[in-house]
Enzyme design. Structure first.
Site, short mmCIF file in Angstrom:
data_model
loop_
_atom_site.label_atom_id
_atom_site.label_comp_id
_atom_site.label_asym_id
_atom_site.label_seq_id
_atom_site.Cartn_x
_atom_site.Cartn_y
_atom_site.Cartn_z
N TYR A 157 0.83 -1.21 0.00
CA TYR A 157 0.00 0.00 0.00
C TYR A 157 0.86 1.26 0.00
CZ TYR A 157 -4.08 -2.91 1.18
OH TYR A 157 -5.09 -3.85 1.18
N SER A 213 -14.31 -2.17 -0.06
CA SER A 213 -14.95 -1.26 -1.01
C SER A 213 -16.46 -1.22 -0.83
CB SER A 213 -14.59 -1.66 -2.45
OG SER A 213 -14.82 -0.59 -3.34
N PRO A 214 -16.94 -0.90 0.38
CA PRO A 214 -18.38 -0.95 0.66
C PRO A 214 -19.19 0.05 -0.15
CG PRO A 214 -17.20 0.11 2.47
CD PRO A 214 -16.16 -0.49 1.57
N LEU A 215 -18.56 1.11 -0.65
CA LEU A 215 -19.25 2.10 -1.48
C LEU A 215 -18.80 2.04 -2.94
CD1 LEU A 215 -19.27 5.06 1.06
CD2 LEU A 215 -21.20 3.61 0.39
N ALA A 216 -18.21 0.91 -3.30
CA ALA A 216 -17.79 0.65 -4.69
C ALA A 216 -16.90 1.76 -5.22
CB ALA A 216 -19.02 0.47 -5.59
N GLY A 217 -15.97 2.21 -4.38
CA GLY A 217 -15.02 3.24 -4.81
C GLY A 217 -15.68 4.55 -5.19
N GLY A 218 -16.82 4.88 -4.55
CA GLY A 218 -17.53 6.11 -4.84
C GLY A 218 -18.54 5.97 -5.97
#
Length: 292
Positions: free
Chosen positions: A51, A208-213
């Site tokens: 990272y 990625s709970p918000l699918a990367g925005g």
């Protein structure tokens, strides 16, 4: 935020976890985000050797070294296994997986040094190298655990069969599996990954709970369809659509792994824990995610 057990054999963690996979290691910004997380009750941080162009752990380690963050107050994850070409790693010619015993031990030692800590609460293998000698890899993990350098072992981006395969060689249970799960990617529900994690008495970790925005900003048909349903349901709960989207994940018993650098989005995710999503509202969102 009330802490929860990661699994019946794992540590207590905050119900939301902050991950650094999108970072480029800006010190001042990272310090602000980490401080915000701690203020909001997020004390669990997810790292990997790669990272921030292989430098993120070292930046975070300075917070521990200078006592900006107290080591005993936080839970640290790190991982290895996916190597990507980078100027700091000239030996990596192509992206590849590497889970040999030598690489695992070296990666743990590097992470401990960079993070300025004596132990990792959870160390994960990030993908499984099909060429690896799994018996040797498992022995290395057991050795590191017995030495106290890692407290628990996890996996990331493993299929059900890969998870089973690794555990067949380990002397202790896997306590965590990072899975991609959000309203625009529900494959972990369809392929049995969520079910298997629950069978092993673990909480799924939703990367990625918000699918990367994309849930908020996406212009593709799937994103627009899901967003329309989220906007409809959000009015009922007087909440942001991103909070509703994460409440959908939380309803599954999963723990969201936050990757955003936006403070408002972090707050929206934390607010999701205040929402008890109605059973049928959950299914309305699930149908919206599936139907074209």
């Amino acid at each position: 935020m009330k802490k929860v057990y990661l699994s019946d054999a794992g540590p207590k963690v905050s119900p939301a976890i902050y991950g650094f996979w999108r970072w480029k290691s800006e010190h001042a910004q990272m310090e602000r985000i980490v401080s915000l997380c701690l203020d909001l009750g997020i004390n669990t941080f997810d790292h990997a050797d790669r990272y921030g162009d292989y430098s993120c752990e070292e930046v975070f380690g300075q917070f521990i070294h200078h006592k900006i963050v107290k080591r005993s107050d936080i839970v640290l994850f790190s991982k290895c296994g996916y190597n990507v070409p980078n100027p700091s790693r000239p030996e990596y010619r192509v992206p590849h997986f590497q889970t040999s015993s030598t690489h695992i031990i070296q990666s743990v030692e590097n992470s401990l040094r960079n993070l300025k800590t004596d132990y990792l609460d959870v160390f994960l293998l990030d993908y499984l190298d099909p060429l690896a000698d799994l018996e040797s890899a498992a022995l290395a993990l057991d050795k590191l655990k017995n030495a106290g350098k890692i407290k628990s072992i996890g996996v990331s981006n493993f299929t059900v069969y890969q998870h089973q395969l690794l555990e067949a060689y380990l002397s202790c249970p896997v306590v965590s599996n990072h899975l991609h799960i959000n309203l625009l990617d529900t494959s972990a529900l369809a392929n049995g990954s969520i079910d298997y994690v629950k069978q092993k008495y673990m909480r799924p970790l939703a990367v990625s709970p918000l699918a990367g925005g994309r849930i908020q900003l996406g212009t593709d048909p799937a994103a627009m369809r899901v967003r329309l349903k989220l906007e409809e349901i959000a009015k009922k709960y007087e909440a942001d659509i991103e909070s509703i989207a994460v409440a959908w994940i939380v309803k599954l018993g999963a723990l969201p792994v936050i990757g955003t650098l936006e403070e408002k989005r972090i707050r929206n995710i934390v607010d999701s824990f205040k929402i008890n999503l109605d059973h049928q509202d959950w299914y309305e969102l699930y149908e919206a995610s599936k139907n074209g």
